[in-house]
Design an enzyme around this catalytic site. Structure first.
Site: not given
Ligand code: GDP
Ligand code: MN
Length: 381
Positions: A189, A101
């Site tokens: 993101e 992530y």
């Protein structure tokens, strides 16, 4: 403003971040031709403005032409968390070795960008934050310096001990930060950022939320706008100088001023009711605004009663009353109306309304107004 994954991927690609080859499609034929161009297997992904598409069945890997046809047909038109899928992304499927992530968000408590990384990619990051917060590593960026190489390397070492991989991840983090800055995003993101079986890193998901207040600096992003009905009403209302906020209840509220809007919501909730929306006509005296307000308010099919809660200062009660009469004359409003007018030209406003043939429930204060609106919204007389 939210944008779709395929749009965010175009922006990432321009910034030099590796994304799998692919294209957007709105029909099965285009999905098939794209899969022929890039080669099987492909991943077919719903393009809607919500997360968790994978779990909802909106992400599928097709290994044969038959599967491309089948999955594209299933996902187009699918309902995901109340949104209908109209577009799909057909991308080269990646053989995944590891999922990471990487994200940048604007942190309101420090007023600075925060970089977040985790080895727990591919899953809902809020869940990771709740259950295993130690697996999320953060770095607050000093905007005067930006994200320097050693900052990025430090973060990347939390995700890998292989120096070659660390360099690659660090480089992507710097590109991600630059994208976030250059696009005036509030969030950028990559979840998951994956290491493929053949040892390349790819952004296989992409999310960018653009700051509405900076959109005027990016006219090229305007065409990326893809609004739901609710968002469309909010956007159109804004262009007419009204601020409209949609909610889930059944009492439509026309107020003047943001403070009064909040108070009106609190009072309705306090007495057990549910506001459907808010239309703030602001501090002006313009009957046309009242007409526009009713127009937007009535687009919400959940509304069962309307409450005009006006505190006349600069806004004149007689203007609100005239606007209301004009609007009602043109629109055939069949919903019960609760009116609280107080302040400048209050008497004149009430006279105008009481001389009309409208069925108006006049109230003197907030409590009476809320109670009347709730009773009427529930079908009471
Ligand atoms: P989200 O559920 O809306 O966040 O959609 P994602 O794009 O993140 O996809 C969800 C999950 O599907 C990912 O975490 C992966 O596990 C899987 N996935 C997506 N694309 C691929 C791919 O190209 N190959 C493989 N093997 N899995 C994929
Ligand atoms: Mn994802």
């Amino acid at each position: 403003m939210k944008i779709h994954e395929y749009q965010a991927k175009q922006i990432f690609k321009k910034a030099g971040i590796l994304v799998p080859e692919g294209d957007v499609a709105t029909n099965i034929e285009k999905a098939i031709s794209t899969s022929e161009e890039i080669g099987l297997p492909v991943v077919i992904k719903a393009q809607v403005h919500v997360g968790g598409r994978g779990k909802a069945g909106g992400v599928k890997i097709a290994k044969t032409p038959e599967e491309v046809k089948k999955f594209a047909g299933e996902i187009l038109g699918m309902d995901i968390k109340g949104l209908t899928v109209k577009k799909i992304l057909v991308g080269k499927a990646i053989d995944i070795q590891r999922e990471l992530y990487l994200g940048v968000i604007t942190d309101r408590s420090t007023n600075r960008p925060v970089i977040m990384v985790s080895t727990e990619g591919g899953v809902d990051i809020e869940e990771v934050a709740k259950k295993t917060p130690e697996k999320i590593h953060r770095f607050t960026v000093d905007p005067a310096y930006g994200l320097l190489v050693h900052h990025a390397m430090n973060l990347a070492f939390k995700l890998s001990s292989d120096v070659k991989e660390v360099r690659e991840i660090a480089s992507t983090l710097q590109k991600l930060y630059k994208t976030y800055l250059d696009s005036d995003a509030s969030l950028a993101e990559i979840n998951p950022y994956v290491l493929s079986a053949d040892s390349n890193f790819y952004a296989i998901d992409a999310k960018i939320v653009l700051d509405d207040n900076a959109l005027f600096r990016h006219p090229d992003y305007e065409e990326m706008r893809d609004l739901t009905l609710e968002e469309k009403i909010e956007h159109e209302a804004k262009e007419k100088g009204l601020s409209y906020i949609s909610m889930e209840g059944n009492i439509g509220c026309v107020v003047n001023g943001a403070g009064l809007a909040m108070t009106t919501m609190d009072v309705i909730k306090h007495f057990g009711g549910k506001p459907a929306n808010f239309l703030d006509v602001g501090g002006s005296s313009d009957p046309q605004k009242v007409k526009n307000a009713l127009h937007f308010l009535l687009m919400d099919e959940g509304v069962r009663a309307i409450w005009f809660n006006i505190f006349g200062g600069i806004t004149r009660c007689d203007d609100i009353a005239s606007g209301l009469l004009e609007a009602v004359g043109e629109m055939e409003i069949e919903l019960p109306l609760v009116v609280r007018l107080t302040g400048t030209n209050e008497e004149e406003g009430k006279r105008i309304l009481s001389e009309s043939s409208l069925d108006i429930h006049f109230v003197r204060n907030m409590e009476e107004g809320a109670k009347a609106a709730i009773r009427l919204s529930e079908g009471g007389g």
